[in-house]
Design a protein around this motif. Structure first.
Motif, PDB file in Angstrom:
ATOM      1  N   ALA A  53       0.827  -1.207   0.000  1.00  0.00           N
ATOM      2  CA  ALA A  53       0.000   0.000   0.000  1.00  0.00           C
ATOM      3  C   ALA A  53       0.865   1.262   0.000  1.00  0.00           C
ATOM      4  N   PHE A  54       1.913   1.252   0.834  1.00  0.00           N
ATOM      5  CA  PHE A  54       2.778   2.434   0.912  1.00  0.00           C
ATOM      6  C   PHE A  54       3.482   2.680  -0.420  1.00  0.00           C
ATOM      7  N   GLY A  55       3.938   1.587  -1.059  1.00  0.00           N
ATOM      8  CA  GLY A  55       4.618   1.732  -2.350  1.00  0.00           C
ATOM      9  C   GLY A  55       3.699   2.309  -3.420  1.00  0.00           C
ATOM     10  N   VAL A  56       2.461   1.797  -3.476  1.00  0.00           N
ATOM     11  CA  VAL A  56       1.505   2.313  -4.458  1.00  0.00           C
ATOM     12  C   VAL A  56       1.166   3.769  -4.149  1.00  0.00           C
ATOM     13  N   GLY A 100      -0.473   7.665   3.171  1.00  0.00           N
ATOM     14  CA  GLY A 100      -1.198   7.482   4.422  1.00  0.00           C
ATOM     15  C   GLY A 100      -2.567   6.875   4.202  1.00  0.00           C
ATOM     16  N   LEU A 101      -3.256   7.322   3.148  1.00  0.00           N
ATOM     17  CA  LEU A 101      -4.577   6.792   2.825  1.00  0.00           C
ATOM     18  C   LEU A 101      -4.530   5.289   2.576  1.00  0.00           C
ATOM     19  N   LEU A 102      -3.553   4.836   1.802  1.00  0.00           N
ATOM     20  CA  LEU A 102      -3.454   3.419   1.469  1.00  0.00           C
ATOM     21  C   LEU A 102      -2.892   2.599   2.636  1.00  0.00           C
ATOM     22  N   LEU A 103      -2.013   3.191   3.430  1.00  0.00           N
ATOM     23  CA  LEU A 103      -1.551   2.506   4.644  1.00  0.00           C
ATOM     24  C   LEU A 103      -2.724   2.237   5.587  1.00  0.00           C
ATOM     25  N   ALA A 104      -3.609   3.221   5.702  1.00  0.00           N
ATOM     26  CA  ALA A 104      -4.787   3.054   6.555  1.00  0.00           C
ATOM     27  C   ALA A 104      -5.689   1.938   6.024  1.00  0.00           C
ATOM     28  N   ALA A 105      -5.807   1.849   4.700  1.00  0.00           N
ATOM     29  CA  ALA A 105      -6.628   0.786   4.110  1.00  0.00           C
ATOM     30  C   ALA A 105      -6.049  -0.589   4.432  1.00  0.00           C
ATOM     31  N   ALA A 106      -4.725  -0.738   4.280  1.00  0.00           N
ATOM     32  CA  ALA A 106      -4.081  -2.010   4.617  1.00  0.00           C
ATOM     33  C   ALA A 106      -4.238  -2.317   6.101  1.00  0.00           C
TER      34      ALA A 106
END
Length: 442
Positions: A102-105, A148-154
């Motif tokens: 998620a962080f990479g994307v 941050g948005l995608l880290l939260a999703a993961a």
């Protein structure tokens, strides 16, 4: 093996237990749309150009959030299986790898928008001008919140997998509340205007990501990236993305056909569609509970328990769908007027309404069983089913509606057909039991 985790995972899933997972998930699902409403209301008072720019830039960030949902759903099933097998550390390790992904994307999106945000904004805005320029500026800043948005999703994904939906509630609500308070302050007293909205977005999303990352660190598991596991998660995410694209193509086509029947028809279609999306949001919370509970049961080797759960959750989905259907039917003379004072729009809405009401109980079961199969890791079947239902049912139906001038009723009849095809196929899958593969890894 952690026997306490196994006991928790295999605890009988009563309606109360299902609700204890679904209700916090519902609040988390609703937090982002509610914040977007606040953001829109604040920016709307700046004038037509900033509001249009927010609409253009917000579309891109909405797609980013959708990618995050895909990551979360893929992570929940994998983590739940590990948790059900009594290995909480392995469940959390799935979260570590999905967080790296998620962080990479998110980082790629943030960097990409610095270089391509202008061209993307001009494409979406239909050319250059004030709106495109303002949207590009907003997008370049707002995209910094993508990691941050995608880290939260993961983070949501792995915490749901270990059946913890309470911490995500606070991790999401807190930053969104701060951002909702910060947004008007930055936009007006702070004098930042539209850019204040983007900064508030970045603050909320980054803080969310930090909270979920801190929860991972607190678990004291290895944080080293493992490319093989990330590759497996990418395959799962790919199938969910393809499935999601089939949905997007269907709904975009429906709107395109509705627009060809005139402004009143497309306005009425938008009213019914937004109410449909709202009910989908609530039913998604039940699907999330299904993902966690079914994945854990299969991870614990309890295929009979998983089947019983599937039947119970499918029944609950149907009950919720009937409740919504009764509300929508009772509100037929009132709800459209909340969204439009135009008599022609309200009349057109009545053409869609009977199909909308009939479809809701069926959709309740479909959403619940979608969650069951995602939790079981049977994502390839869901992908293929959605493509077949879209290409073989929904899309032909709505384009025939256009060809034979059947109006808005024809479009919603096509949507009902889409749901019916999926319902039949899901019930057949549930009956043959091929989805119920036990073990910590599918």
């Amino acid at each position: 093996m952690n026997h306490a985790a196994t006991a928790t995972a295999t605890r009988p899933a009563s309606p109360r237990r299902i609700a204890s997972l679904a209700l916090p998930a519902l609040v988390v699902l609703a937090a982002e749309p509610l914040y977007v409403l606040v953001d829109t209301a604040v920016v709307g008072h700046l004038g037509r150009v900033p509001l249009a720019a927010l609409a253009v830039g917000g579309t891109v960030m909405t797609l980013t959030a959708w990618v995050g949902t895909v990551v979360a759903y893929g992570t929940t099933g994998r983590a739940a299986r590990r948790f059900g097998a009594g290995d909480r550390a392995a469940a959390v390790a799935e979260g570590v790898q999905s967080s790296w992904l998620a962080f990479g994307v998110g980082l790629l999106i943030a960097i990409g928008m610095q270089f391509g945000g202008g061209a993307l904004a001009r494409t979406l805005a239909g050319g250059g001008g004030e709106v495109a320029d303002a949207a590009a500026h907003w997008l370049r800043i707002a995209a910094l919140g993508a990691p941050g948005l995608l880290l939260a999703a993961a983070g949501n994904g792995w915490l749901r997998g270990v059946q913890d939906t309470r911490r995500p509630l606070f991790f999401v609500l807190g930053p969104n509340l701060i951002s909702a308070l910060l947004c008007p302050l930055l936009v007006y007293p702070g004098g930042l205007g539209l850019i204040g909205s983007a900064v508030a977005n970045v603050v909320a999303q980054t803080l969310c990501g930090v909270l979920f990352a801190a929860a991972l660190v607190a678990e004291r598991v290895s944080l080293r990236p493992r490319p093989r596991v990330i590759g497996q998660q990418l395959v799962l995410s790919r199938d969910l993305l393809i499935r999601g694209l089939a949905f997007q193509a269907s709904f975009l086509s429906a709107t395109a056909v509705a627009a060809r029947f005139g402004a009143a028809a497309v306005g009425a279609h938008q009213i019914a569609l937004q109410l449909w999306f709202f009910t989908a949001l609530v039913l998604d919370a039940l699907a999330i509970a299904a993902q966690s509970l079914v994945g854990a049961a299969l991870g614990a080797g309890d295929d009979a328990g998983a089947r019983a759960l599937a039947r119970r959750i499918g029944l609950l989905g149907g009950v919720c769908g009937v409740a919504f259907a009764l509300l929508i039917a009772a509100g037929a003379g009132v709800l459209p007027s909340w969204f439009s004072s135009d008599q022609a729009v309200r009349e057109q809405a009545m053409a869609a309404w009977p199909w909308f009401v009939v479809m809701l109980p069926l959709a309740g079961v479909v959403f619940a069983l979608d969650g069951v199969l995602i939790g079981a890791g049977d994502v390839r079947y869901l992908r293929n089913l959605t493509i077949v239902a879209a290409l073989g049912g929904f899309l032909p139906a709505i384009w025939l509606t256009y060809g034979f001038d059947l109006g808005l009723g024809g479009i919603w009849a096509g949507l009902t057909l889409f749901v019916v095809i999926r319902l039949v196929a899901l019930l057949l899958r549930l009956r043959n039991g091929n989805w119920a593969v036990t073990g910590a890894v599918r």
